[in-house]
Design an enzyme around this catalytic site. Structure first.
Site, PDB file in Angstrom:
ATOM      1  NE  ARG A   1     -20.848  20.102 -64.533  1.00  0.00           N
ATOM      2  CZ  ARG A   1     -20.136  19.720 -63.497  1.00  0.00           C
ATOM      3  NH1 ARG A   1     -19.681  18.478 -63.436  1.00  0.00           N
ATOM      4  NH2 ARG A   1     -19.871  20.548 -62.530  1.00  0.00           N
TER       5      ARG A   1
ATOM      6  CD  GLU B   1     -15.570   9.965 -61.528  1.00  0.00           C
ATOM      7  OE1 GLU B   1     -15.090  10.794 -60.732  1.00  0.00           O
ATOM      8  OE2 GLU B   1     -15.409  10.034 -62.760  1.00  0.00           O
TER       9      GLU B   1
HETATM   10  C1  FAD Z   1     -11.153  18.724 -62.005  1.00  0.00           C
HETATM   11  C2  FAD Z   1     -12.339  18.103 -61.319  1.00  0.00           C
HETATM   12  C3  FAD Z   1     -13.258  18.916 -60.659  1.00  0.00           C
HETATM   13  C4  FAD Z   1     -14.352  18.350 -60.011  1.00  0.00           C
HETATM   14  N1  FAD Z   1     -15.219  19.178 -59.356  1.00  0.00           N
HETATM   15  C5  FAD Z   1     -16.261  18.636 -58.672  1.00  0.00           C
HETATM   16  C6  FAD Z   1     -17.138  19.473 -57.916  1.00  0.00           C
HETATM   17  O1  FAD Z   1     -16.987  20.686 -57.862  1.00  0.00           O
HETATM   18  N2  FAD Z   1     -18.149  18.892 -57.248  1.00  0.00           N
HETATM   19  C7  FAD Z   1     -18.348  17.540 -57.255  1.00  0.00           C
HETATM   20  O2  FAD Z   1     -19.272  17.068 -56.602  1.00  0.00           O
HETATM   21  N3  FAD Z   1     -17.527  16.736 -57.959  1.00  0.00           N
HETATM   22  C8  FAD Z   1     -16.491  17.244 -58.668  1.00  0.00           C
HETATM   23  N4  FAD Z   1     -15.653  16.418 -59.372  1.00  0.00           N
HETATM   24  C9  FAD Z   1     -15.863  14.982 -59.333  1.00  0.00           C
HETATM   25  C10 FAD Z   1     -15.408  14.412 -58.008  1.00  0.00           C
HETATM   26  O3  FAD Z   1     -14.228  15.050 -57.595  1.00  0.00           O
HETATM   27  C11 FAD Z   1     -15.118  12.935 -58.083  1.00  0.00           C
HETATM   28  O4  FAD Z   1     -16.140  12.267 -58.713  1.00  0.00           O
HETATM   29  C12 FAD Z   1     -14.977  12.345 -56.702  1.00  0.00           C
HETATM   30  O5  FAD Z   1     -14.047  13.081 -55.963  1.00  0.00           O
HETATM   31  C13 FAD Z   1     -14.575  10.908 -56.791  1.00  0.00           C
HETATM   32  O6  FAD Z   1     -14.179  10.437 -55.521  1.00  0.00           O
HETATM   33  P1  FAD Z   1     -13.804   8.915 -55.335  1.00  0.00           P
HETATM   34  O7  FAD Z   1     -13.510   8.749 -53.893  1.00  0.00           O
HETATM   35  O8  FAD Z   1     -14.842   8.068 -55.923  1.00  0.00           O
HETATM   36  O9  FAD Z   1     -12.509   8.672 -56.217  1.00  0.00           O
HETATM   37  P2  FAD Z   1     -11.064   9.354 -56.318  1.00  0.00           P
HETATM   38  O10 FAD Z   1     -10.929  10.573 -55.515  1.00  0.00           O
HETATM   39  O11 FAD Z   1     -10.782   9.415 -57.759  1.00  0.00           O
HETATM   40  O12 FAD Z   1     -10.120   8.287 -55.627  1.00  0.00           O
HETATM   41  C14 FAD Z   1      -9.801   7.077 -56.226  1.00  0.00           C
HETATM   42  C15 FAD Z   1      -8.867   6.335 -55.316  1.00  0.00           C
HETATM   43  O13 FAD Z   1      -8.709   5.013 -55.818  1.00  0.00           O
HETATM   44  C16 FAD Z   1      -7.340   4.677 -55.866  1.00  0.00           C
HETATM   45  N5  FAD Z   1      -7.165   3.704 -56.950  1.00  0.00           N
HETATM   46  C17 FAD Z   1      -7.547   3.790 -58.243  1.00  0.00           C
HETATM   47  N6  FAD Z   1      -7.226   2.668 -58.898  1.00  0.00           N
HETATM   48  C18 FAD Z   1      -6.631   1.835 -57.997  1.00  0.00           C
HETATM   49  C19 FAD Z   1      -6.068   0.531 -58.066  1.00  0.00           C
HETATM   50  N7  FAD Z   1      -6.057  -0.161 -59.201  1.00  0.00           N
HETATM   51  N8  FAD Z   1      -5.526   0.005 -56.935  1.00  0.00           N
HETATM   52  C20 FAD Z   1      -5.523   0.712 -55.766  1.00  0.00           C
HETATM   53  N9  FAD Z   1      -6.045   1.947 -55.658  1.00  0.00           N
HETATM   54  C21 FAD Z   1      -6.594   2.497 -56.759  1.00  0.00           C
HETATM   55  C22 FAD Z   1      -6.612   5.972 -56.078  1.00  0.00           C
HETATM   56  O14 FAD Z   1      -5.312   5.855 -55.614  1.00  0.00           O
HETATM   57  C23 FAD Z   1      -7.470   6.914 -55.216  1.00  0.00           C
HETATM   58  O15 FAD Z   1      -7.036   6.859 -53.889  1.00  0.00           O
HETATM   59  C24 FAD Z   1     -14.551  16.959 -60.040  1.00  0.00           C
HETATM   60  C25 FAD Z   1     -13.633  16.146 -60.696  1.00  0.00           C
HETATM   61  C26 FAD Z   1     -12.540  16.704 -61.341  1.00  0.00           C
HETATM   62  C27 FAD Z   1     -11.577  15.813 -62.041  1.00  0.00           C
END
Ligand code: FAD
Ligand code: SF4
Ligand code: SF4
Ligand code: FES
Lengths: 235, 522
Positions: free
Chosen positions: B279, B365
């Site tokens: 990318r 992330e």
């Molecule tokens: C449009 C889009 C498409 C994508 N497509 C892909 C793909 O095809 N393949 C791939 O591998 N990845 C993809 N990604 C990336 C991937 O989706 C994310 O990196 C991944 O899902 C992150 O997961 P996570 O559990 O780390 O965080 P998230 O799913 O972002 O969850 C974060 C959590 O933390 C909580 N939170 C945040 N701040 C606080 C706070 N201060 N207090 C309490 N709770 C808090 C939120 O409520 C949420 O529950 C994509 C991302 C986007 C935006």
């Protein structure tokens, strides 16, 4: 372009509801109710239409693209997603109110915990390995798309919170289980479906017309009824 | 008790793993899992399942990930990730995740930066479909009293003293009530979108506050300069909307309109991977060509994709183009632009997802793990799932009812106009193409905002300082004043903040990348 937003508000821990109006100017033809709420809340100072100082409007949003269900509310009386409501389609005034079937926390925020409690109550999970199957892929996909936004429950003539009938927000994810459950687990899931959905549903399909995710609730219902209630071979 | 902050893929994976081992946990998130950014993921998730008869292997997945990340990722961590990826996918299958299948095998699609088909998918809604299966699985453990949800609660502070975390403080968003909670902590709070509001493809929930708290409390961060711009997004009300890489994986082609002619610039310059280069490269090429005086914009040409592929694999994407642009991508070209999509940098963790603080882990992330200087599409969902699991398996059991509360209060927010200026300055300094002058200019703008006691401002400055100090180009960090990749910078950027007389002082340094150990040598 200019629009007036009439918002049915309530402060946390107070019972009194009141309507407050805000004026909003926009130039982007795609501007949504969600964008308006975001922008109004950033105003310094935040004034309403009568130039009276106002508290930020409390509401929930997350994805801003119709994929998370956070921003469900009543828009001109109909349940929908704020990020899916284009201002230009509403003329010069629009009314916003919280969903009515859930307790109002403050302003446009309601507590939808009863939806999640229902899912727990009907034991919406697998105890054994699921049986995915290419032939049912379309159905499983559709059944996995529910946002748990609550719009369908709002319009459903038969649903009220804490009742035995759990509505389409439960039937959609349940139809994934109906379709994928192992032979031994099937019975339990079919029974949950029959008791908590089939028995209470009047099949008017208001849910299908309102669902902001465009889930084909009829398709899921027909399949689940056939499998769980009429015990036909699962498709 | 384990406290997990965040209920997306990483948080759910951590919670389910803990519960499977009989360990109780709290799952804390601002909104329910259904609203987490993870539901937006579209294109797919990587694992060398080799179901497409291409002789794929975890070894090649490892190599592509390391190369994609331009050798900044920890090779031992990536080795484990790629080896365990097939098992993660099989687990998701057992949970009934509605992946596209062929017979009883998962179908795999082509994705950027990878030479083989390795990306499992559910049309173009992969994140949502996986989240549904995981949420159902987590519910089972909620009912058994092992997972306790706090679904409208946000992190207010971390209880860290003398390098040890004894719990956290959260507040109920509905009522404002403050709750101190004891026990070890896993941060799974997603990316830093909030520093670029309206300019990313992500959610408004991930406002960056959790990261700001962590930095202010002495947690080490890494590689903050590496911000992924996705090459194909469209502008919609309030944000950027992603056009998934799957569009190109299934045959979509990028072109620039130059003097009325279509120039398929990626295919011309990179004959092997073409539109599916990593990318960072696609975004940079798009940006550069778009800036040419004779260029009328960059478009995605999906007109050669067959009806079968549209209906079977990309129906959601097509609906989105029609809804937002009134353009049918099967017939018309879609104007696209790069936009911020993923944060490779974040909390620095070791291979077990432990931070520099005892009892504090990070995954998903919000953590800087697996992706180095540039993440491959499909690797972040994998990293979030595997990272959450690894964190839960390694975290020590701390049974404390009452955490040791911090002595001082943090200043975490900025007024709307200062926030706006901060975000603008960040955006101006941290574009696809960067240089010392712009970065310094942005830093000066932030300095002018005064307030060195504000933790959010300190974090914003730290991101810019990382970009300043890395005087080379690598992956997503492209410096036109230092265009070459330099061996001396094959290092992790480390960020630490200290507070002196109420003011934050951030320190940027570089640390060697771990050697690959024998255990992990293939
Ligand atoms: C449009 C889009 C498409 C994508 N497509 C892909 C793909 O095809 N393949 C791939 O591998 N990845 C993809 N990604 C990336 C991937 O989706 C994310 O990196 C991944 O899902 C992150 O997961 P996570 O559990 O780390 O965080 P998230 O799913 O972002 O969850 C974060 C959590 O933390 C909580 N939170 C945040 N701040 C606080 C706070 N201060 N207090 C309490 N709770 C808090 C939120 O409520 C949420 O529950 C994509 C991302 C986007 C935006
Ligand atoms: S068909 Fe009618 S009764 Fe049944 S769930 Fe839908 S709205 Fe409710
Ligand atoms: S079925 Fe549709 S309307 Fe009902 S909760 Fe699910 S997404 Fe919302
Ligand atoms: S903010 Fe996610 S549906 Fe509106």
């Amino acid at each position: 372009m200019k629009i007036r937003l009439d918002i049915l508000r309530k402060k946390f821990n107070e019972d009194k509801q009141y309507t407050q109006s805000f004026e909003y100017e926009y130039s982007d033809a795609g501007a949504t109710v969600a964008a308006a709420l975001c922008d109004i809340n950033k105003r310094e100072p935040l004034l309403d239409i009568n130039k009276a100082p106002s508290e930020p409007i409390r509401w929930e949003c997350s994805c801003l693209q119709k994929k998370c269900g956070a921003c469900a509310m009543l828009i001109n009386g109909y349940p929908g997603l704020a990020c899916d409501a284009k201002l230009s389609e509403y003329g010069d005034t629009i009314s916003l109110a919280p969903l009515k079937k859930f307790p109002q926390i403050a302003d446009l925020i309601v507590d939808r915990q009863s939806i999640f409690d229902s899912l727990k109550q009907i034991e919406l999970w697998f105890n054994e390995n699921a049986q995915p199957n290419e032939k049912r892929a379309q159905l499983i996909h559709e059944a996995s798309r529910c946002l748990q936004c609550g719009c369908c429950l709002e319009v459903c003539p038969n649903f009220y919170a804490d009742g035995d009938f759990k509505g389409m927000a439960a039937a959609v994810p349940l139809s994934r289980l109906v379709s994928e459950a192992s032979e031994t687990e099937k019975k339990r899931i079919f029974a949950e479906y029959e008791k908590h959905f089939y028995a209470g549903c009047g099949k008017s399909l208001s849910c299908r017309d309102i669902c902001p995710a465009g889930i084909d609730t009829e398709y899921l219902m027909v399949n689940s009824n056939a499998a769980a209630v009429w015990k036909r071979k699962r498709r | 008790m384990i406290n997990i902050v965040g209920a997306g893929l990483a948080g759910l994976s951590a919670a389910i793993t803990a519960a499977q081992n009989g360990q109780e946990c709290r799952l804390i998130s601002k909104q329910p899992s259904e609203r987490a950014q993870s539901v937006l993921a579209e294109g797919g998730i990587n694992a060398a399942l080799d179901t497409m008869g291409e002789n794929d292997s975890p070894r090649e997945h490892f190599q592509d990930t390391m190369r994609g990340g331009v050798y900044l990722a920890d090779p031992n961590a990536v080795e484990r990730l790629t080896k365990n990826a097939p098992e993660i996918l099989l687990w998701l299958s057992r949970l009934g995740t509605g992946f596209n299948m062929q017979g009883d095998k998962l179908l795999l699609r082509k994705f950027g930066g990878q030479k083989k088909k390795r990306t499992a998918f559910a049309k173009s809604s992969t994140g949502k479909i996986i989240m549904t299966a995981l949420i159902d699985e987590a519910r089972k453990y909620e009912a058994r009293g092992l997972i306790h949800r706090y679904p409208h609660h946000e992190l207010c502070d971390l209880c860290i003293k003398n390098g040890r975390c004894s719990g956290l403080v959260i507040s109920d968003i509905y009522s404002g009530k403050i709750l101190p909670l004891g026990g070890a902590v896993i941060l799974a709070c997603g990316g830093l979108n909030g520093f670029f509001e309206g300019r990313t493809t992500g959610t408004t929930q991930n406002d960056g506050t959790a990261a700001v708290i962590a930095l202010a409390r002495g947690v080490e961060f890494a590689d903050l300069e590496f911000i992924q711009y996705h090459p194909t997004t469209i502008g919609i009300s309030g944000k950027r909307c992603l056009i998934s890489e799957a569009a190109r994986g299934e045959g979509g082609r990028l072109f620039a309109r130059i003097n009325g002619e279509r120039v398929y610039f990626m295919e011309e310059k990179y004959p092997e991977l073409g539109n599916l280069m990593p990318r960072d490269i696609v975004s940079r090429e798009s940006y550069m060509i778009k800036n040419r005086a004779d260029c009328d914009g960059v478009f995605l040409d999906m007109t050669s994709i067959s009806e079968d592929v549209w209906s079977g694999k990309l129906s959601d994407l097509r609906k989105e183009c029609i809804y937002y642009l009134s353009l049918d991508p099967a017939k018309e070209y879609i104007p696209v632009e790069p936009a911020i999509h993923y944060f490779m940098g974040g909390i620095n963790t070791d291979i077990d997802h432990k931070t520099n603080i005892e009892g504090l882990y990070a995954a998903g992330e919000c953590a800087a793990q697996y992706h180095g200087a540039n993440r491959l599409g499909g690797n972040s969902m994998l990293g979030a799932l595997y990272g959450g699991k690894t964190a839960a398996l390694n975290i020590p059991h701390i049974n404390e009812d009452i955490p040791e509360l911090p002595d001082d209060k943090l200043n975490l927010t900025l007024s709307p106009d200062i926030e706006e200026e901060t975000e603008k300055a960040l955006y101006d300094g941290l574009g696809i193409v960067r240089n010392e002058k712009n970065i310094l200019g942005s830093l000066e703008r932030l300095e002018k905002l005064g307030d060195n006691t504000n933790a959010r401002l300190a974090f914003a400055k730290a991101i810019l300082k990382c970009a300043l100090e890395r005087r080379e180009s690598r992956g997503a960090h492209f410096r036109e004043d230092n265009p070459e990749t330099k061996e001396i910078f094959k290092k992790t950027t480390i960020v630490k903040a200290e507070r002196k007389n109420g003011e934050y002082i951030t320190d940027i340094s570089f640390r060697d990348i771990a050697e690959k150990t024998n255990e992990n040598k293939a």
